[in-house]
Design a protein around this motif. Structure first.
Motif, PDB file in Angstrom:
ATOM      1  N   GLN A  55       0.733  -1.411  -0.199  1.00 38.60           N
ATOM      2  CA  GLN A  55       0.240   0.073   0.196  1.00 38.60           C
ATOM      3  C   GLN A  55       0.839   1.099  -0.071  1.00 38.60           C
ATOM      4  OE1 GLN A  55      -2.518   0.466   3.349  1.00 38.60           O
ATOM      5  NE2 GLN A  55      -0.457   0.296   5.046  1.00 38.60           N
ATOM      6  N   ASP A  87       4.736   7.327  -0.516  1.00 40.36           N
ATOM      7  CA  ASP A  87       4.614   7.066  -2.081  1.00 40.36           C
ATOM      8  C   ASP A  87       5.619   7.511  -2.885  1.00 40.36           C
ATOM      9  OD1 ASP A  87       3.316   5.501  -4.204  1.00 40.36           O
ATOM     10  OD2 ASP A  87       2.303   7.203  -4.880  1.00 40.36           O
ATOM     11  N   THR A 286       2.563   1.461 -10.703  1.00 40.60           N
ATOM     12  CA  THR A 286       1.349   0.494 -10.974  1.00 40.60           C
ATOM     13  C   THR A 286       1.862  -0.758 -11.480  1.00 40.60           C
ATOM     14  OG1 THR A 286       0.456   2.473 -11.980  1.00 40.60           O
ATOM     15  CG2 THR A 286      -0.607   0.552 -12.613  1.00 40.60           C
ATOM     16  N   SER A 294      -2.382   7.463 -10.374  1.00 34.67           N
ATOM     17  CA  SER A 294      -2.608   8.024  -9.159  1.00 34.67           C
ATOM     18  C   SER A 294      -3.107   6.860  -8.078  1.00 34.67           C
ATOM     19  CB  SER A 294      -3.795   8.951  -9.227  1.00 34.67           C
ATOM     20  OG  SER A 294      -4.875   8.361  -9.724  1.00 34.67           O
ATOM     21  N   ASN A 295      -3.632   5.521  -8.522  1.00 31.69           N
ATOM     22  CA  ASN A 295      -3.986   4.687  -7.884  1.00 31.69           C
ATOM     23  C   ASN A 295      -2.868   3.489  -7.970  1.00 31.69           C
ATOM     24  OD1 ASN A 295      -4.940   4.038 -10.146  1.00 31.69           O
ATOM     25  ND2 ASN A 295      -6.676   2.944  -9.750  1.00 31.69           N
ATOM     26  N   ASP A 298      -3.455  -0.135  -6.206  1.00 29.63           N
ATOM     27  CA  ASP A 298      -4.561  -0.803  -6.544  1.00 29.63           C
ATOM     28  C   ASP A 298      -4.479  -1.525  -7.957  1.00 29.63           C
ATOM     29  OD1 ASP A 298      -6.009  -0.220  -4.148  1.00 29.63           O
ATOM     30  OD2 ASP A 298      -6.827   1.538  -5.254  1.00 29.63           O
ATOM     31  N   ASN A 299      -3.382  -1.132  -8.669  1.00 29.99           N
ATOM     32  CA  ASN A 299      -3.212  -1.661  -9.959  1.00 29.99           C
ATOM     33  C   ASN A 299      -2.280  -2.621 -10.012  1.00 29.99           C
ATOM     34  OD1 ASN A 299      -5.371  -0.029 -11.261  1.00 29.99           O
ATOM     35  ND2 ASN A 299      -3.795   1.667 -11.567  1.00 29.99           N
ATOM     36  N   SER A 304      -6.475  -5.077  -7.915  1.00 27.00           N
ATOM     37  CA  SER A 304      -7.410  -5.223  -8.938  1.00 27.00           C
ATOM     38  C   SER A 304      -7.524  -6.252  -9.888  1.00 27.00           C
ATOM     39  CB  SER A 304      -7.644  -3.705  -9.420  1.00 27.00           C
ATOM     40  OG  SER A 304      -7.945  -2.871  -8.570  1.00 27.00           O
TER      41      SER A 304
END
Length: 749
Positions: A55, A87, A286, A294-295, A298-299, A304
């Motif tokens: 995360q 990040d 990613t 930006s996420n 999650d990718n 996801s």
């Protein structure tokens, strides 16, 4: 509320336990497995996916609804890396994330003392706990296959038995503090150049006899809680999701019950990650490597894309539950472990440990005319030469770079140690890497010097003419293409025209001592012109003090080389057979984003290091296991507990070691085994036992070393099993691979 659910499970177990049996809640392993079952049943699909990928740069998520905190990792293996932003790779700007810098693992291996590994692991665990870390990314146990390997300084040498013996107590010490080890880089990560694209081609025998034993020992003896997959490729599958190395060998054959963690960006494909043994994915952007959004987290491949695959029926939850079960087991061993001790940061005990490990790991390679230790009664003036005498080495080198609370430099240590009546002068000698920063951490040193090579050498020579001793502290550093992650060395020779400097000084003084700072061997064409040679490694916060201890005799050197020091590069099998760095070919590995990979065939097979030089009658500059002392030792009276050994039995060899000199010191007794006659090609000899013993002048002790059938077996490729053959074997005992003093024959029946 955090422990409420687990507490309910304990009570239920206690109520249903027969009074005549050990209560279930007192059986820790059963207790953890029951808690895992209970937790797994309560987790949603989203929560399960949440805990198997990063995360942030160094953390993965917990399960707040069920009371599980986030899980924090950090780089090792030589200290706790300074914190970066959530990040970003930029420094977080904290003022309490300095650490003690421990010696590099080459130095630890050079101690040949498992007690030092235990102290190292426990001390590092205390620092990690104080910093709020749940896992240290280390230790590293990849084999030193070529002296050009950029990351060899982070590993434990060329021999699988030595690395296996030294890694186990490190893991045990670290995990005794409730901090997980993450043993890396599994497996065959033996060079750095193009590490994401190297497909290793190696025989099953070499894989199992040379490259896997240290990992196996860490798992089966050390009980490591995590293993990090390597960047490279084996059998055309990336090692962070490799059916053969992870599912078959690690989790199948070795019964590993911990977590497989990807190296940062080592995951390349969701389908392979799901099926081929990866449990916890870490990375940068990613896709874990090169593309951002930006996420980003999650990718990730296990985020996801994985949950979508489950929802549309491509995957069942069978593999997911197995991954989550392993991650939960890691949680209960670390973040949910209520018996976790308290941590300590930068304590006096940690600095003492650094100095002790460094003193035992520094290797006295050569000492003509007993020029060392420095005679403090007669010496009036000592000249120290070389950039490495004034350069900080705790910053740089890749992910093992640290923000040390302090680092004593060699010149500083010698001035403090000699002081008083001895003048300690300095000359630069050469200019190398003057950058002094890595990933936002800066040394604060200004090492710029615009003088020419000739001017620098002339100054050193002029000052050397009036010095009683000249101490040249040179070698490598942690700049790119030296001892550094991400690249291999481009040459075996010393950089920065150091050979010219050494030759010039050798013509000026007989009392020239060369101290080599590196994690690798280097070419030494001037060896016979130098009085003394000392290998000091990258030894952390107490570097200057430890080097001064050894040079002055306040500490008697006892280190032994953990790898063969070749006279020339082509004396190494990987280079003699032209197998390094391999051959490029086109690939359709679209998931990884590569259009080419490089096949690197390990044609030398099991003949790595001294196994190669023994086989080919090559004389190294310094042999594996070599290391001198300021005292002398004798070995005598080798005897064995029996003349024959059965496959389910053991055999003990005893040798008498005596300190025949005038100073307290330590000798390392090394036991090698030779198979007299075999149906397969076998090395001339292989290390199968060692023991370090400290002795006062005139003192003698009996040293025991015990072997079992494992010491006699080879990996049989036809059956995929370990095999030993009836017949005669020799036990060879000495203090280096090229200095066997005693031998004894026995039979296996």
């Amino acid at each position: 509320m955090k422990h409420f659910i687990a507490s309910c499970v304990f009570v239920m177990c206690a109520m249903t336990t027969n009074a005549q049996q050990t209560p279930a809640y007192l059986d820790e392993s059963l207790q953890i497995e029951q808690r895992i079952d209970d937790t797994l049943a309560r987790m949603t699909l989203q929560e399960k996916i949440r805990v198997i990928h990063a995360q942030s740069k160094f953390s993965s998520a917990g399960v707040p609804r069920l009371g599980f905190p986030d899980f924090w990792t950090d780089d090792g293996p030589h200290g706790v890396r300074p914190d970066v932003l959530w990040d970003e790779w930029e420094q977080a700007g904290q003022t309490n994330d300095s650490c003690v810098a421990f010696p590099a693992l080459t130095c630890l291996a050079a101690t040949w003392n498992p007690d030092m590994s235990l102290i190292y692991g426990k001390s590092l665990g205390e620092e990690a706990l104080y910093r709020g870390k749940d896992m240290i990314l280390g230790p590293g146990v990849n084999i030193n296959r070529t002296p050009l390997g950029g990351r060899n300084f982070e590993y434990m040498g060329e021999d699988p038995y030595l690395a296996s013996t030294m890694v186990v107590p490190y893991v045990q010490g670290l995990q005794s503090m409730g901090v997980s080890a993450c043993v890396k880089h599994y497996c065959l990560n033996n060079d750095e150049e193009y590490r994401h694209q190297v497909n290793v081609v190696v025989s099953d025998r070499a894989l199992h006899e040379i490259y896997l034993p240290a990992f196996k020992a860490a798992v089966q003896q050390g009980k490591a809680w995590a293993i990090m997959g390597a960047y490279n490729i084996y059998k055309n599958e990336h090692n962070c999701h490799n059916q053969y190395t992870l599912n078959k060998i690690l989790k199948g054959d070795w019964q590993f019950d911990g977590v497989v963690v990807s190296d940062w960006g080592g995951c390349h494909d969701t389908d392979q990650a799901v099926k081929n043994g990866l449990d916890l994915e870490f990375g940068s952007w990613t896709n874990g490597l090169s593309q951002g959004s930006s996420n980003a987290y999650d990718n990730y491949y296990l985020a996801s894309p994985y949950i979508k695959g489950i929802q549309n029926g491509k995957y069942t939850t069978k593999e997911l539950d197995e991954k989550v079960r392993r991650v939960l087991r890691l949680f209960y061993r670390t973040t949910m472990n209520r018996q976790r001790p308290h941590g300590f940061l930068c304590s006096d005990a940690h600095y003492d440990a650094v100095r002790q490990i460094a003193n035992e790991g520094i290797v006295l390679l050569q000492n003509k005319h007993n020029v060392l230790p420095i005679n403090r009664q007669k010496a009036k003036r000592v000249l120290v030469v070389g950039e490495n005498a004034i350069k900080m080495m705790t910053v740089g080198g890749g992910s093992s770079s640290l923000k040390a609370q302090r680092e004593t430099l060699p010149l500083e240590g010698l001035r403090k140690k000699l002081g008083g009546n001895i003048e300690v002068d300095y000359a630069r000698g050469y200019v190398g890497d003057v950058t002094g920063d890595y990933n936002g951490v800066t040394t604060g040193q200004d090492l710029k010097d615009n003088r020419t090579e000739d001017e620098l050498i002339a100054e050193a020579v002029a000052k050397a003419k009036t010095a009683d001793y000249v101490i040249l502290i040179g070698g490598l550093n942690k700049a790119d293409y030296q001892d550094c992650e991400g690249h291999d060395r481009k040459q075996y020779e010393l950089p920065y025209a150091q050979n010219h400097l050494i030759e010039a000084l050798a013509k000026t003084t007989k009392n020239l001592v060369y101290v080599n700072v590196s994690g690798n061997a280097v070419a030494m064409p001037w060896k016979d012109k130098v009085s003394a040679i000392v290998q000091s490694w990258f030894i952390g916060s107490e570097a200057g003090n430890a080097i001064a201890d050894i040079l002055t005799g306040d500490a008697n050197p006892s280190g032994k080389l953990p790898f063969t020091w070749y006279a020339r590069l082509n004396d190494c099998g990987a280079h003699a057979l032209n197998t390094y760095p391999g051959t490029w070919r086109n690939t359709d590995d679209k998931a990884a984003g590569f259009d080419k990979i490089i096949d690197e065939e390990y044609k030398e097979g099991i003949y790595v290091g001294y196994r190669w030089t023994d086989k080919n009658n090559i004389k190294p500059t310094f042999a594996f296991g070599h290391g001198l002392s300021y005292t002398t030792f004798s070995m005598s009276n080798l005897r064995q507990s029996a003349k024959e050994m059965t496959r389910d039995g053991k055999l003990t060899f005893t040798v008498t070691v005596k300190n025949t000199g005038s100073k307290r010191g330590a000798e390392t007794v090394q036991l090698y085994i030779k198979d007299i006659k075999s149906s397969v090609d076998r090395p001339v000899k292989e290390l199968k036992g060692f023991k370090k013993v400290w002795l006062e002048p005139g003192e003698q002790k009996d040293v025991d070393m015990t072997i079992d059938n494992n010491a006699l077996a080879y990996y049989d490729e036809t059956t995929g099993t370990w095999k030993s053959e009836d017949g005669e074997f020799d036990a060879l005992v000495g203090n280096a691979s090229d200095n066997i003093m005693l031998n004894s024959r026995f039979m296996l029946k």
